[in-house]
Motif scaffolding. Structure first.
Motif, PDB file in Angstrom:
ATOM      1  N   GLN A   4       0.836  -1.211   0.000  1.00 21.71           N
ATOM      2  CA  GLN A   4       0.000   0.000   0.000  1.00 21.71           C
ATOM      3  C   GLN A   4       0.869   1.259   0.000  1.00 21.71           C
ATOM      4  O   GLN A   4       1.850   1.332   0.754  1.00 21.71           O
ATOM      5  N   PRO A   6       1.938   5.168   0.656  1.00 25.40           N
ATOM      6  CA  PRO A   6       1.628   6.124   1.726  1.00 25.40           C
ATOM      7  C   PRO A   6       0.571   7.123   1.253  1.00 25.40           C
ATOM      8  O   PRO A   6       0.556   7.511   0.088  1.00 25.40           O
ATOM      9  N   VAL A   7      -0.291   7.501   2.138  1.00 25.27           N
ATOM     10  CA  VAL A   7      -1.394   8.410   1.787  1.00 25.27           C
ATOM     11  C   VAL A   7      -1.028   9.837   2.184  1.00 25.27           C
ATOM     12  O   VAL A   7      -0.678  10.079   3.332  1.00 25.27           O
ATOM     13  N   PRO A   8      -1.122  10.785   1.208  1.00 22.80           N
ATOM     14  CA  PRO A   8      -0.878  12.167   1.619  1.00 22.80           C
ATOM     15  C   PRO A   8      -1.936  12.608   2.622  1.00 22.80           C
ATOM     16  O   PRO A   8      -3.119  12.331   2.434  1.00 22.80           O
ATOM     17  N   ALA A   9      -1.503  13.241   3.665  1.00 21.82           N
ATOM     18  CA  ALA A   9      -2.463  13.623   4.709  1.00 21.82           C
ATOM     19  C   ALA A   9      -2.341  15.093   5.056  1.00 21.82           C
ATOM     20  O   ALA A   9      -1.268  15.677   4.946  1.00 21.82           O
ATOM     21  N   PHE A  10      -3.451  15.681   5.434  1.00 20.07           N
ATOM     22  CA  PHE A  10      -3.457  17.066   5.870  1.00 20.07           C
ATOM     23  C   PHE A  10      -3.558  17.112   7.387  1.00 20.07           C
ATOM     24  O   PHE A  10      -4.332  16.359   7.978  1.00 20.07           O
ATOM     25  N   THR A  11      -2.786  17.958   7.970  1.00 16.41           N
ATOM     26  CA  THR A  11      -2.898  18.138   9.423  1.00 16.41           C
ATOM     27  C   THR A  11      -4.142  18.974   9.714  1.00 16.41           C
ATOM     28  O   THR A  11      -4.735  19.557   8.794  1.00 16.41           O
ATOM     29  N   ALA A  12      -4.505  19.025  10.985  1.00 12.60           N
ATOM     30  CA  ALA A  12      -5.674  19.824  11.366  1.00 12.60           C
ATOM     31  C   ALA A  12      -5.457  21.286  10.976  1.00 12.60           C
ATOM     32  O   ALA A  12      -6.374  21.972  10.521  1.00 12.60           O
ATOM     33  N   ASP A  14      -3.624  22.341   8.442  1.00  9.22           N
ATOM     34  CA  ASP A  14      -3.799  22.434   6.984  1.00  9.22           C
ATOM     35  C   ASP A  14      -5.271  22.576   6.622  1.00  9.22           C
ATOM     36  O   ASP A  14      -5.651  23.376   5.770  1.00  9.22           O
ATOM     37  N   LEU A  15      -6.091  21.761   7.286  1.00  9.41           N
ATOM     38  CA  LEU A  15      -7.531  21.776   6.984  1.00  9.41           C
ATOM     39  C   LEU A  15      -8.159  23.118   7.360  1.00  9.41           C
ATOM     40  O   LEU A  15      -9.030  23.627   6.646  1.00  9.41           O
ATOM     41  N   ARG A  17      -6.584  25.986   7.384  1.00  9.74           N
ATOM     42  CA  ARG A  17      -6.144  26.953   6.366  1.00  9.74           C
ATOM     43  C   ARG A  17      -6.935  26.763   5.076  1.00  9.74           C
ATOM     44  O   ARG A  17      -7.318  27.712   4.406  1.00  9.74           O
TER      45      ARG A  17
ATOM     46  N   MET B   1      -8.569  11.881   4.488  1.00 15.76           N
ATOM     47  CA  MET B   1      -7.969  11.277   5.689  1.00 15.76           C
ATOM     48  C   MET B   1      -7.146  12.324   6.441  1.00 15.76           C
ATOM     49  O   MET B   1      -6.359  13.039   5.845  1.00 15.76           O
ATOM     50  N   ILE B   3      -4.452  13.333   9.640  1.00 10.47           N
ATOM     51  CA  ILE B   3      -3.275  12.683  10.195  1.00 10.47           C
ATOM     52  C   ILE B   3      -3.617  11.936  11.492  1.00 10.47           C
ATOM     53  O   ILE B   3      -2.950  10.972  11.849  1.00 10.47           O
ATOM     54  N   ASP B  10       1.579   4.881   7.110  1.00  8.50           N
ATOM     55  CA  ASP B  10       0.786   5.072   5.893  1.00  8.50           C
ATOM     56  C   ASP B  10       0.774   6.526   5.440  1.00  8.50           C
ATOM     57  O   ASP B  10       0.234   6.848   4.392  1.00  8.50           O
ATOM     58  N   ILE B  12       2.181  10.371   4.571  1.00  2.00           N
ATOM     59  CA  ILE B  12       3.211  11.387   4.291  1.00  2.00           C
ATOM     60  C   ILE B  12       2.493  12.731   4.346  1.00  2.00           C
ATOM     61  O   ILE B  12       1.314  12.816   4.028  1.00  2.00           O
ATOM     62  N   ALA B  14       0.972  16.104   3.407  1.00  2.00           N
ATOM     63  CA  ALA B  14       0.436  16.518   2.117  1.00  2.00           C
ATOM     64  C   ALA B  14       1.377  17.495   1.425  1.00  2.00           C
ATOM     65  O   ALA B  14       1.819  18.450   2.040  1.00  2.00           O
TER      66      ALA B  14
END
Lengths: 53, 311
Positions: A4, A6-12, A14-15, A17, B1, B3, B10, B12, B14
């Motif tokens: 699988q 890695p999934v790009p993720a937004f921090t709280a 980031d969201l 903003r 999703m 963090i 899983d 990284i 954004a």
């Protein structure tokens, strides 16, 4: 089974903003709407009522 | 999703999407934009003819958006050199707050929107000139000239000189001598203004490998060029009078200010290298901003008070 990715993720933060940016964009689009509407009225001027119904 | 609800392995962070609204505002180069807006307002007021105040407002808004677009596209392309220069290292792209691609998308959206709005709502002549201005600043100056020739700001200065002309064309639908006089004021002002900056920021440009005049032709040659362009500014400043844009109040005020400008240029020419030279350069750099503002303000005041023009 493939590994699988890695999934790009937004921090709280980031969201938060992103939400603020989205709200500003929405205001800009609303302003554009108003600008086009007022300009149409200004350009039609006194002839605004002269239209075929 | 988010963090919080993902397995750490899983996830990284954004890439992009981290810029705040004020980071995007900084991409518009608001300080440069304020001078663009002011000179454009003067072009709009000085142009012979009438424009509905609302359409005048739309014109200035579109010119401001176009200037902002140029700033954003400049920061997209110049991110690598901005990162190594002290003056520009804290800009949003080199700081990592906004990705180059995001700056490109933002700049292109604003550029297209500003030109289309001006064309559809005011007239296509001014929209075409605005499109050319953005093209000139981004493609001719930023991509074409800035990294390759010490004449970068002489030719590139035209981009900053177009805004009053765009506003003028919004009123008259044509480029005539009066608009060319306003253009030439900014065009001739640009080289001494930026070369004075380059003289006391020489190390910055050298580090970024930008061929500004001081690090290519040397400091004495730059001082001489500042003086030559400042002398050329003396007749240029009277062109608005000769083309019927301005009158006696402008002639007296702008003439006096240009003599002060010339005196500062002579001080730079005579100053010995070191703190004395830096002080003279900083003085001319600061005064040149005031000069541009004051000269255009004189035209604005004359037109608003409806004072007689000479020609």
């Amino acid at each position: 089974m493939s590994e699988q990715k890695p999934v790009p993720a937004f921090t709280a933060e980031d969201l938060k903003r992103r939400k603020k940016r989205s709200i500003i964009m929405a205001w800009c689009l609303a302003a554009l709407l108003v600008i086009v509407f007022i300009t149409t009225i200004v350009k039609m001027g006194a002839h605004i009522a002269d239209r075929v119904i | 999703m988010t963090i919080e609800n993902a397995e750490f392995s899983d996830v990284i962070l954004a890439p992009g999407g981290q810029g705040t609204a004020s980071d995007y505002f900084a991409l518009l180069k608001p300080r440069v934009m304020s001078l663009v807006i002011f000179t454009a307002v003067v072009g709009l007021v000085a142009a012979p003819g009438h424009i509905h105040p609302w359409l005048g407002f739309i014109t200035i808004l579109c010119i401001a958006l176009g200037a902002g677009a140029s700033g954003a596209l400049n920061m997209w392309y110049d991110a690598d050199i901005d990162a190594v220069m002290k003056r520009t290292a804290s800009r949003p792209v080199p700081r990592g707050a906004i990705l180059p691609g995001e700056a490109l998308g933002f700049g292109m959206t604003l550029a297209i929107a500003s030109v289309l709005m001006l064309g559809l709502l005011v007239n296509w002549q001014s929209a075409a000139l605005l499109a050319f201005t953005i093209f000139f600043y981004v493609v001719v100056y930023t991509i074409g000239l800035k990294r390759y020739t010490p004449q970068n700001i002489v030719i590139g200065g035209a981009a900053g000189a177009f805004p009053p002309m765009v506003a003028w064309v919004a009123v008259t639908q044509t480029v005539d001598l009066g608009s060319i006089a306003l253009f030439l004021l900014i065009f001739m002002w640009t080289p001494p203004h930026f070369w004075a900056l380059a003289l006391f920021r020489e190390g910055d440009y050298d580090k970024a490998n930008i061929p500004m005049l001081p690090n290519v032709a040397g400091r004495p040659e730059t001082r001489k060029q500042i003086l030559i362009y400042s002398i050329l500014l003396v007749p240029i400043v009277f062109l608005p009078v000769l083309t019927g844009v301005a009158g006696m109040v402008y002639a007296a005020g702008a003439g006096f200010l240009t003599l002060v400008f010339l005196k500062d240029a002579i001080d730079i020419y005579r100053a010995a290298d070191g703190p004395e030279s830096d002080k003279a350069c900083k003085h001319l750099f600061g005064f040149s901003i005031y000069w541009l503002f004051a000269v255009f303000a004189l035209i604005l005041v004359e037109r608003l008070l409806n004072l007689p023009v000479l020609m």
